[in-house]
Design a protein around this motif. Structure first.
Motif: not given
Length: 366
Positions: A268, A317, A320
């Protein structure tokens, strides 16, 4: 022509204008980076009509009777039914769904204007020209520059625009991109200031771009980046981004559909808070690590008037919530920046439901 010689905006002659110094993956040369008070310029974006010179970007004009269908078949945005005044973004993807070009789009009813960083100009034009075949379209570089205004009043103060678009951003900040003929940029800026507006540099825009999660391709993404790694690029919940999820075929659509329906992107693009006590800021392109393991890539780095040093980062991910390190600078993912509207995943939800029912009944599912 912007593609032939290094571009220099006339606004670099405004007293106090400071150009970006050095080399960077960020497209920043040729326009004022700030006007000697960059943090104050950022704060004024929220308080007074402000104008940012982004005229170093290249603008490609695509016109002709077949232009809507032609671009609709090539790009990720739905353009075949675009009305006059339409504004959005669009991506050109490769066959594996990786991002090759990222353009702003404006349509005046006759001509589509695609604005891109200057480094993408030649390859975008070359691709469009190769795909013309029998389509009745013309493709040319337009002698237009992007001027970006903040606040609703700011948009009304830009004179002589050939086309414009509103861009939804975070924090209630109203942004409008307008295309002004290059020979008229100085006069447009003078009229903007005379009407009560103020000038702000590209640094102020960049700080807001980071806070909005808007990538600049060369700085923030790598050769493997796909659209779903940047949630704001996906048209969702009434927000128009760069990828329409219900349009017809275009190159790379299979990857978009697969991720949307069956899974989530492995990485992301997020906003990072950087340790402001570090003696040297890390540079875009640097590795992001967690526990000595590479987990991402650093993008745009900028000083924000409220947050201090911030950056965009393309992060796995699984990392994160980890303590991150970038060349000795500590970093964390801003928790408020994690996407809450990734929706999609209809196919994945069906698979999960089948797995759940199978586990309850003692059956097997693979």
């Amino acid at each position: 022509m912007i593609g032939a010689v290094p571009y220099q905006s006339p606004l670099l002659q405004v007293p106090g204008a400071v150009a970006f110094e050095g080399q960077s993956l960020i497209d920043a040369s040729g326009v004022p980076f700030h006007y000697s008070d960059p943090l104050a310029e950022q704060r004024r974006l929220h308080d007074a009509p402000s104008l940012v010179d982004r005229s170093h970007r290249a603008v490609v004009a695509v016109a002709g009777p077949d232009a809507p269908a032609f671009l609709n078949n090539l790009l990720s945005q739905k353009l075949d039914t675009a009305p006059a005044g339409f504004g959005a973004e669009a991506l050109d993807l490769d066959a594996q769904g990786r991002i090759l070009h990222h353009a702003g789009v404006m349509f005046d009813g006759e001509t589509f204007y695609l604005d891109v960083p200057r480094a993408q100009r030649d390859s975008l034009v070359s691709y469009l020209e190769r795909m013309v075949f029998w389509s009745d379209v013309s493709i040319r570089e337009a002698d237009l520059g992007v001027l970006t205004a903040f606040s609703p009043a700011g948009a009304a103060l830009i004179t002589g625009a050939a086309a414009s678009r509103e861009v939804p951003w975070v924090g209630g900040l109203t942004r409008t991109d307008a295309l002004v003929p290059r020979p008229e940029i100085e006069a447009a800026a003078r009229a903007f200031r005379k009407a009560g507006g103020q000038l702000a540099g590209l640094m102020a825009f960049t700080a807001q771009r980071v806070r909005a999660g808007e990538p600049e391709l060369a700085a923030d993404l790598d050769a493997k980046a796909i659209p779903h790694e940047v949630p704001r690029l996906i048209n969702r919940a009434g927000r128009i981004g760069a990828v329409h999820l219900e349009k017809g075929c275009y190159r790379g659509q299979e990857t978009v559909a697969r991720v949307e329906n069956l899974g989530r992107a492995p990485r992301l693009l997020v906003m990072l808070q950087l340790d402001g006590s570090a003696p040297v800021e890390p540079a875009p392109g640097a590795e992001i690590t967690a526990g000595g393991r590479k987990v991402g890539r650093l993008g745009t780095v900028v000083h924000d008037a409220d947050y201090g040093p911030i950056a965009l980062g393309l992060v796995k991910r699984s990392a994160l919530e980890a303590a991150l390190d970038i060349d000795g600078t500590a970093a964390t993912v801003d928790p408020d920046f994690l996407p809450a509207d990734e929706a999609g995943g209809a196919g994945r939800r069906a698979v999960d439901q089948l797995r759940h029912r199978s586990s309850q009944t003692g059956g097997e599912f693979s």
